[in-house]
Design a protein around this motif. Structure first.
Motif, PDB file in Angstrom:
ATOM      1  N   LEU A 107     -65.561 -33.487  11.132  1.00  0.00           N
ATOM      2  CA  LEU A 107     -65.868 -32.818  12.428  1.00  0.00           C
ATOM      3  C   LEU A 107     -65.355 -31.532  12.863  1.00  0.00           C
ATOM      4  O   LEU A 107     -65.631 -31.202  14.092  1.00  0.00           O
ATOM      5  N   GLY A 108     -64.583 -30.730  11.961  1.00  0.00           N
ATOM      6  CA  GLY A 108     -63.903 -29.715  12.129  1.00  0.00           C
ATOM      7  C   GLY A 108     -62.804 -29.726  12.755  1.00  0.00           C
ATOM      8  O   GLY A 108     -62.196 -28.472  13.175  1.00  0.00           O
ATOM      9  N   TYR A 109     -61.945 -30.500  12.806  1.00  0.00           N
ATOM     10  CA  TYR A 109     -60.618 -30.521  13.541  1.00  0.00           C
ATOM     11  C   TYR A 109     -59.716 -30.238  12.539  1.00  0.00           C
ATOM     12  O   TYR A 109     -59.769 -30.338  11.179  1.00  0.00           O
ATOM     13  N   VAL A 110     -58.443 -29.498  12.752  1.00  0.00           N
ATOM     14  CA  VAL A 110     -57.543 -28.938  11.958  1.00  0.00           C
ATOM     15  C   VAL A 110     -56.421 -29.645  12.213  1.00  0.00           C
ATOM     16  O   VAL A 110     -55.990 -30.206  13.332  1.00  0.00           O
ATOM     17  N   GLN A 111     -55.643 -29.896  10.982  1.00  0.00           N
ATOM     18  CA  GLN A 111     -54.074 -30.876  11.160  1.00  0.00           C
ATOM     19  C   GLN A 111     -53.095 -29.666  11.638  1.00  0.00           C
ATOM     20  O   GLN A 111     -53.059 -28.617  11.215  1.00  0.00           O
ATOM     21  N   LEU A 112     -52.526 -30.202  12.781  1.00  0.00           N
ATOM     22  CA  LEU A 112     -51.528 -29.327  13.468  1.00  0.00           C
ATOM     23  C   LEU A 112     -50.300 -29.118  12.342  1.00  0.00           C
ATOM     24  O   LEU A 112     -50.030 -30.256  11.486  1.00  0.00           O
TER      25      LEU A 112
END
Length: 133
Positions: A107-112
């Motif tokens: 979905l395009g989220y990135v891990q912090l």
């Protein structure tokens, strides 16, 4: 001579002559009818037996109906338990951290980065900031 059961030794009887009856009358035997009270008693007894038999049959029908409902409820319960087990397995499968991370990347989220902190602004936006400075 004495008679001891041997027919050869038994003396013959002389037939008695009886005058023929002038007119033979046949006696007609009529059965007495049951009195009304006794007939009513029998009728009442039969009616009571029929009512008792009807009540017993009615109760058995109710018991049969209840047993049928119990069986239906048990069947429904077993189906619900099976569905709950399937849903629980699906929850466990969907709750796996690796799968959640893969879905987030799709979905395009990135891990912090764990070294960066998150602050939430007044308008509800989250901003990642470096905590090491």
């Amino acid at each position: 001579m004495a008679y001891y059961g041997n027919l050869a030794l038994r003396p013959e009887r002389k037939p008695q002559q009886t005058p023929p009856p002038a007119r033979q009358t046949e006696k007609i035997v009529r059965r007495r009818q049951l009195p009304v009270g006794e007939k009513l008693l029998y009728l009442f007894t039969v009616a009571v037996c029929a009512v008792v038999a009807g009540l017993i049959i009615y109760r058995y029908a109710e018991i049969y109906q209840m047993n049928r409902q119990i069986q239906d409820m048990n069947r429904t319960y077993e189906q619900t338990v099976g569905q709950m087990k399937e849903l629980q397995r699906e929850v466990e499968r969907l709750s796996e951290p690796k799968r959640i991370i893969d879905e987030a990347r799709k979905l395009g989220y990135v891990q912090l980065d764990p070294n960066r902190g998150i602050t939430v602004g007044e308008n509800g936006n989250a901003v990642a900031m470096d905590t090491k400075k």
